[in-house]
Design an enzyme around this catalytic site. Structure first.
Site, PDB file in Angstrom:
ATOM      1  N   GLU A  14       0.559  60.296  31.511  1.00 50.48           N
ATOM      2  CA  GLU A  14       0.720  59.122  32.360  1.00 50.48           C
ATOM      3  C   GLU A  14       1.402  59.451  33.682  1.00 50.48           C
ATOM      4  O   GLU A  14       1.366  58.647  34.617  1.00 50.48           O
ATOM      5  CB  GLU A  14       1.538  58.054  31.619  1.00 50.48           C
ATOM      6  N   GLY A  25      -1.786  47.371  25.947  1.00 49.05           N
ATOM      7  CA  GLY A  25      -2.890  46.647  25.358  1.00 49.05           C
ATOM      8  C   GLY A  25      -2.958  45.244  25.938  1.00 49.05           C
ATOM      9  O   GLY A  25      -1.924  44.624  26.207  1.00 49.05           O
ATOM     10  N   MET A  36       5.400  49.401  24.562  1.00 50.99           N
ATOM     11  CA  MET A  36       6.492  49.821  23.687  1.00 50.99           C
ATOM     12  C   MET A  36       7.799  50.183  24.403  1.00 50.99           C
ATOM     13  O   MET A  36       8.736  50.600  23.735  1.00 50.99           O
ATOM     14  CB  MET A  36       6.035  51.020  22.847  1.00 50.99           C
ATOM     15  N   GLU A  37       7.878  50.017  25.725  1.00 55.28           N
ATOM     16  CA  GLU A  37       9.083  50.490  26.419  1.00 55.28           C
ATOM     17  C   GLU A  37       9.649  49.558  27.484  1.00 55.28           C
ATOM     18  O   GLU A  37      10.856  49.536  27.716  1.00 55.28           O
ATOM     19  CB  GLU A  37       8.797  51.849  27.104  1.00 55.28           C
ATOM     20  N   ASP A  90      -6.708  49.116  26.318  1.00 57.54           N
ATOM     21  CA  ASP A  90      -7.402  48.628  25.127  1.00 57.54           C
ATOM     22  C   ASP A  90      -7.090  47.151  24.957  1.00 57.54           C
ATOM     23  O   ASP A  90      -6.317  46.570  25.708  1.00 57.54           O
ATOM     24  CB  ASP A  90      -6.951  49.416  23.887  1.00 57.54           C
TER      25      ASP A  90
END
Length: 252
Positions: free
Chosen positions: A12, A78, A193-194, A217
Site C-alpha cells: 500500500e 471494503g 481495520m486501522e 472489495d
C-alpha cells in the site's frame, strides 16, 4: 509541517519510500521509519501492520518520537454502501470503531471516557486529500493503471466519496455482517481495520489527520479472492499518485 504517512501493508506504500529525497532509516518499536522529503514536504513513512493496536502504536510513535505534525493513512477498505464501488476512493470525514461495545457502562460505539463515538478528521487536510484524489481519477487514472486492470475491476467510473469509515479487528468477508453494520450505522461508507485507532490517537494528542481508503472489495464472501493483486496493481499506484498530488498541494 512534518507529514506522517501510514499504511498497513508494504504494497500500500510501495514507491513512496523510493521517491523520498534524502531518506534516513530509523527503527523503533519493531517498525522501520523512513524520514526524508516528498515533493518538498518533510515526511516520515511507516508501515503499521494490520489492526487497531498496531495502528495506534504507530501513530503514537510518529507523534511522540518523530515529531510529525500531521498524519495521513492510506490503504484499502471494503465497501459498506451500494453506491461505493471497487476502485472508488473514500476520504474519511469521521471514523468509529464498529467493534467497540462497552454496554451497559457506555453507549455502543462510544470510546469510554471520551464521550465520543466518532472522531472527526481535519477538515482542511481532508479537503486537500479529496481534491488530490479527484484530480488523480480525472487526469491520471488511465495513465497509471493498465487497461486490463481498469477493465477487470471496472474502474472507468471511479469516484471520490467523503463520509464515515468504521474500523474493527476483523477482516469482514460476510455480506450479512456488512448488511448488519449498515443497518446499525446507516451513513457508513467503508470498513477497514486501522483508521479509527489512528483517529483516537490523533484526537487525544491534538494532531490533524486524515484517512484515504481505496475500495478493494464489497466486504462479502468474495473479499479475499483478488485482494493482494488489487492492492499491488490498483491501490498501490492510487496511493502513490494521490500522495504526490497532496504533497504538491500542501507545499504550494
Amino acid at each position: 509541517m512534518r507529514l506522517g504517512i501510514i499504511s498497513a501493508l508494504h504494497e500500500e506504500q510501495q514507491g513512496l519510500v523510493e521517491a523520498m529525497q534524502g531518506p534516513q532509516k530509523r527503527s523503533h518499536g519493531m517498525r522501520d521509519f523512513t524520514l526524508g522529503t516528498l515533493w518538498n514536504i518533510d515526511a516520515v513513512c511507516v508501515l503499521s501492520r494490520l489492526g487497531k493496536v498496531a495502528a495506534a502504536m504507530t501513530a503514537s510513535i510518529l507523534v511522540e518520537k518523530y515529531a510529525v505534525t500531521h498524519i495521513v493513512f492510506t490503504g484499502v477498505a471494503g465497501s459498506a454502501d451500494p453506491h461505493v464501488n471497487v476502485g472508488d476512493i473514500v476520504v474519511a470525514e469521521a471514523l468509529l470503531q464498529h467493534d467497540m461495545d462497552a454496554r451497559p457502562l457506555f453507549p455502543r460505539f462510544e470510546v469510554p471516557l471520551t464521550g465520543l463515538q466518532r472522531f472527526a478528521t481535519d477538515l482542511e487536510l481532508s479537503t486537500q486529500l479529496a481534491g488530490a484524489a479527484k484530480d488523480f481519477l480525472r487526469d491520471e487514472l488511465a495513465k497509471v493503471i493498465q487497461a486490463s486492470e481498469r477493465q477487470e475491476f471496472a474502474l472507468q467510473h471511479a469516484q471520490v466519496h467523503r463520509g464515515l469509515i468504521a474500523s474493527g479487528d476483523q477482516f469482514i468477508s460476510s455480506a450479512m455482517h456488512v448488511k448488519q453494520l449498515k443497518a446499525d450505522i446507516p451513513d457508513l461508507l467503508a470498513v477497514e481495520m486501522e483508521g479509527a485507532a489512528v483517529a483516537q490517537v490523533c484526537f487525544e494528542l491534538g494532531v490533524p489527520f486524515t484517512v484515504m481508503r481505496t475500495i478493494s472489495d464489497n466486504a462479502n464472501e468474495e473479499a479475499a479472492v483478488d485482494f493482494m493483486r488489487f492492492v499491488q496493481t490498483v491501490a498501490s499506484p492510487y496511493a502513490f499518485a494521490v500522495i504526490q498530488r497532496l504533497c504538491q498541494r500542501l507545499a504550494g
